[in-house]
Design a protein around this motif. Structure first.
Motif, PDB file in Angstrom:
ATOM      1  N   LYS A  14       0.839  -1.214  -0.175  1.00  0.00           N
ATOM      2  CA  LYS A  14      -0.081  -0.246   0.123  1.00  0.00           C
ATOM      3  C   LYS A  14       0.869   1.223  -0.052  1.00  0.00           C
ATOM      4  O   LYS A  14       0.522   2.295  -0.751  1.00  0.00           O
ATOM      5  CB  LYS A  14      -1.076  -0.047   1.097  1.00  0.00           C
ATOM      6  N   LEU A  15       1.927   1.054   0.908  1.00  0.00           N
ATOM      7  CA  LEU A  15       2.678   2.550   0.731  1.00  0.00           C
ATOM      8  C   LEU A  15       3.417   2.525  -0.544  1.00  0.00           C
ATOM      9  O   LEU A  15       3.739   3.785  -1.028  1.00  0.00           O
ATOM     10  CB  LEU A  15       4.058   2.196   1.940  1.00  0.00           C
ATOM     11  N   LEU A  16       3.654   1.601  -1.453  1.00  0.00           N
ATOM     12  CA  LEU A  16       4.500   1.663  -2.648  1.00  0.00           C
ATOM     13  C   LEU A  16       3.688   2.322  -3.569  1.00  0.00           C
ATOM     14  O   LEU A  16       3.747   2.974  -4.545  1.00  0.00           O
ATOM     15  CB  LEU A  16       4.743   0.421  -3.113  1.00  0.00           C
ATOM     16  N   GLU A  17       2.347   1.762  -3.292  1.00  0.00           N
ATOM     17  CA  GLU A  17       1.121   2.571  -4.587  1.00  0.00           C
ATOM     18  C   GLU A  17       0.968   3.715  -4.004  1.00  0.00           C
ATOM     19  O   GLU A  17       0.664   4.725  -5.005  1.00  0.00           O
ATOM     20  CB  GLU A  17      -0.351   1.621  -4.131  1.00  0.00           C
ATOM     21  N   VAL A  18       0.891   4.195  -2.724  1.00  0.00           N
ATOM     22  CA  VAL A  18       0.766   5.658  -2.287  1.00  0.00           C
ATOM     23  C   VAL A  18       1.909   6.673  -2.932  1.00  0.00           C
ATOM     24  O   VAL A  18       1.714   7.649  -3.463  1.00  0.00           O
ATOM     25  CB  VAL A  18       0.712   5.752  -0.876  1.00  0.00           C
ATOM     26  N   ARG A  19       3.195   5.975  -2.893  1.00  0.00           N
ATOM     27  CA  ARG A  19       4.363   6.513  -3.485  1.00  0.00           C
ATOM     28  C   ARG A  19       4.227   6.907  -4.955  1.00  0.00           C
ATOM     29  O   ARG A  19       4.655   7.955  -5.486  1.00  0.00           O
ATOM     30  CB  ARG A  19       5.485   5.739  -3.267  1.00  0.00           C
ATOM     31  N   GLU A  20       3.843   5.716  -5.764  1.00  0.00           N
ATOM     32  CA  GLU A  20       3.551   6.085  -7.059  1.00  0.00           C
ATOM     33  C   GLU A  20       2.541   6.996  -7.268  1.00  0.00           C
ATOM     34  O   GLU A  20       2.924   8.017  -8.290  1.00  0.00           O
ATOM     35  CB  GLU A  20       3.155   4.683  -7.594  1.00  0.00           C
ATOM     36  N   GLU A  21       1.524   6.972  -6.407  1.00  0.00           N
ATOM     37  CA  GLU A  21       0.309   7.917  -6.836  1.00  0.00           C
ATOM     38  C   GLU A  21       0.980   9.327  -6.394  1.00  0.00           C
ATOM     39  O   GLU A  21       0.540  10.406  -7.171  1.00  0.00           O
ATOM     40  CB  GLU A  21      -0.763   7.902  -5.781  1.00  0.00           C
ATOM     41  N   SER A  22       1.898   9.560  -5.623  1.00  0.00           N
ATOM     42  CA  SER A  22       2.430  11.023  -5.100  1.00  0.00           C
ATOM     43  C   SER A  22       3.345  11.406  -6.263  1.00  0.00           C
ATOM     44  O   SER A  22       3.424  12.520  -6.665  1.00  0.00           O
ATOM     45  CB  SER A  22       2.919  11.033  -3.847  1.00  0.00           C
ATOM     46  N   GLU A  23       3.954  10.461  -6.829  1.00  0.00           N
ATOM     47  CA  GLU A  23       5.013  10.792  -7.876  1.00  0.00           C
ATOM     48  C   GLU A  23       4.335  11.282  -9.277  1.00  0.00           C
ATOM     49  O   GLU A  23       4.792  12.234  -9.859  1.00  0.00           O
ATOM     50  CB  GLU A  23       5.865   9.576  -8.249  1.00  0.00           C
ATOM     51  N   ARG A  24       3.240  10.223  -9.416  1.00  0.00           N
ATOM     52  CA  ARG A  24       2.177  10.939 -10.716  1.00  0.00           C
ATOM     53  C   ARG A  24       1.684  12.199 -10.238  1.00  0.00           C
ATOM     54  O   ARG A  24       1.608  13.097 -11.279  1.00  0.00           O
ATOM     55  CB  ARG A  24       1.338   9.862 -10.678  1.00  0.00           C
ATOM     56  N   ALA A  25       1.398  12.623  -9.055  1.00  0.00           N
ATOM     57  CA  ALA A  25       0.704  13.902  -8.970  1.00  0.00           C
ATOM     58  C   ALA A  25       1.757  14.945  -9.063  1.00  0.00           C
ATOM     59  O   ALA A  25       1.504  15.998  -9.707  1.00  0.00           O
ATOM     60  CB  ALA A  25       0.344  13.917  -7.474  1.00  0.00           C
ATOM     61  N   VAL A  26       3.028  14.632  -8.697  1.00  0.00           N
ATOM     62  CA  VAL A  26       4.211  15.879  -8.704  1.00  0.00           C
ATOM     63  C   VAL A  26       4.470  15.927 -10.259  1.00  0.00           C
ATOM     64  O   VAL A  26       4.548  17.037 -10.778  1.00  0.00           O
ATOM     65  CB  VAL A  26       5.552  15.353  -8.012  1.00  0.00           C
ATOM     66  N   ALA A  27       4.358  14.900 -10.929  1.00  0.00           N
ATOM     67  CA  ALA A  27       4.711  14.744 -12.610  1.00  0.00           C
ATOM     68  C   ALA A  27       3.603  15.677 -13.264  1.00  0.00           C
ATOM     69  O   ALA A  27       3.725  16.667 -14.102  1.00  0.00           O
ATOM     70  CB  ALA A  27       4.752  13.247 -13.160  1.00  0.00           C
ATOM     71  N   HIS A  28       2.269  15.328 -12.719  1.00  0.00           N
ATOM     72  CA  HIS A  28       1.012  16.129 -13.530  1.00  0.00           C
ATOM     73  C   HIS A  28       1.223  17.801 -12.971  1.00  0.00           C
ATOM     74  O   HIS A  28       0.641  18.437 -13.706  1.00  0.00           O
ATOM     75  CB  HIS A  28      -0.129  15.707 -12.939  1.00  0.00           C
ATOM     76  N   HIS A  29       1.835  18.068 -11.748  1.00  0.00           N
ATOM     77  CA  HIS A  29       1.892  19.452 -11.389  1.00  0.00           C
ATOM     78  C   HIS A  29       2.896  20.331 -12.281  1.00  0.00           C
ATOM     79  O   HIS A  29       2.680  21.198 -12.660  1.00  0.00           O
ATOM     80  CB  HIS A  29       2.508  19.389  -9.882  1.00  0.00           C
ATOM     81  N   VAL A  30       4.091  19.480 -12.730  1.00  0.00           N
ATOM     82  CA  VAL A  30       4.866  20.209 -13.668  1.00  0.00           C
ATOM     83  C   VAL A  30       4.123  20.108 -15.027  1.00  0.00           C
ATOM     84  O   VAL A  30       4.480  21.367 -15.693  1.00  0.00           O
ATOM     85  CB  VAL A  30       6.328  19.083 -13.597  1.00  0.00           C
ATOM     86  N   ALA A  31       3.515  19.245 -15.438  1.00  0.00           N
ATOM     87  CA  ALA A  31       2.923  19.409 -16.541  1.00  0.00           C
ATOM     88  C   ALA A  31       1.745  20.552 -16.545  1.00  0.00           C
ATOM     89  O   ALA A  31       1.660  21.260 -17.605  1.00  0.00           O
ATOM     90  CB  ALA A  31       2.090  17.819 -16.997  1.00  0.00           C
ATOM     91  N   GLY A  32       1.285  20.648 -15.476  1.00  0.00           N
ATOM     92  CA  GLY A  32       0.268  21.864 -15.298  1.00  0.00           C
ATOM     93  C   GLY A  32       1.073  23.345 -15.670  1.00  0.00           C
ATOM     94  O   GLY A  32       0.652  24.241 -16.174  1.00  0.00           O
ATOM     95  N   ALA A  33       2.069  23.243 -15.008  1.00  0.00           N
ATOM     96  CA  ALA A  33       3.051  24.690 -15.082  1.00  0.00           C
ATOM     97  C   ALA A  33       3.386  24.729 -16.421  1.00  0.00           C
ATOM     98  O   ALA A  33       3.564  25.740 -17.173  1.00  0.00           O
ATOM     99  CB  ALA A  33       4.176  24.474 -14.171  1.00  0.00           C
ATOM    100  N   LEU A  34       3.862  23.626 -17.094  1.00  0.00           N
ATOM    101  CA  LEU A  34       3.914  23.696 -18.758  1.00  0.00           C
ATOM    102  C   LEU A  34       2.834  24.112 -19.547  1.00  0.00           C
ATOM    103  O   LEU A  34       2.802  25.022 -20.467  1.00  0.00           O
ATOM    104  CB  LEU A  34       4.542  22.385 -19.252  1.00  0.00           C
ATOM    105  N   ARG A  35       1.664  23.718 -19.083  1.00  0.00           N
ATOM    106  CA  ARG A  35       0.332  24.137 -19.861  1.00  0.00           C
ATOM    107  C   ARG A  35       0.082  25.713 -19.552  1.00  0.00           C
ATOM    108  O   ARG A  35      -0.146  26.524 -20.468  1.00  0.00           O
ATOM    109  CB  ARG A  35      -0.752  23.289 -19.211  1.00  0.00           C
ATOM    110  N   THR A  36       0.559  26.230 -18.039  1.00  0.00           N
ATOM    111  CA  THR A  36       0.374  27.809 -18.046  1.00  0.00           C
ATOM    112  C   THR A  36       1.250  28.483 -18.642  1.00  0.00           C
ATOM    113  O   THR A  36       0.866  29.449 -19.356  1.00  0.00           O
ATOM    114  CB  THR A  36       0.456  27.887 -16.417  1.00  0.00           C
TER     115      THR A  36
END
Length: 156
Positions: A14-36
């Protein structure tokens, strides 16, 4: 002891799944900055002027500060030689890619997130015409990247 080991194993997964989801959220945050940044560039342009040139640029250069895990530009890179958990720009297909970090306990969930600047088209004018409208702007879209099995083939 067996029960404690099973519970610890379940917690670890479960911790590994949470880690992957947090990494995915950070990557999408950078993509959001690129979109802006893309929206700001398009808004500052004259209508239709230079959209094609802008679509071919490296979006990372639009940011005021590069992410600390940005590796640079490559032509069809060997993914085994790239640091996991990093961004890079593939000049071959003009895409910005994020290579997920992978640890020894993961269950094959590492993936490559791929983003590409693409033309947005206006809706079809006539339902039966089959013709698409004109390009109206640019958007940074997530495109299907290779999965783990394809990454493994690419790195061999």
């Amino acid at each position: 002891m067996l029960l404690v080991a099973l519970l610890a194993g379940g917690l670890l997964l479960k911790l590994l799944e949470v880690r992957e989801e947090s990494e995915r959220a950070v990557a999408h945050h950078v993509a959001g900055a690129l979109r802006t940044a893309l929206a700001a560039r398009v808004a500052g342009m004259e209508e239709g002027a230079g959209l094609a040139a802008l679509a071919g640029e490296n979006p990372m250069h639009w940011l005021s500060r590069l992410p600390p895990n940005y590796l640079g530009e490559y032509y069809s890179p060997d993914l085994s030689g790239l640091r996991k958990g990093s961004w890079y720009f593939d000049r071959t297909d003009k895409s910005v890619n994020y290579l997920f970090g992978r640890d020894t306990f993961s269950r094959g969930t590492s993936k490559l997130l791929k983003f590409k600047v693409e033309f947005m088209r206006s809706p079809r004018l006539h339902r039966n015409s089959g013709q698409e409208g004109n390009a109206q702007g640019l958007a940074l879209r997530e495109v299907d990247g290779p999965g783990l099995d394809q990454i493994t083939q690419l790195t061999k």
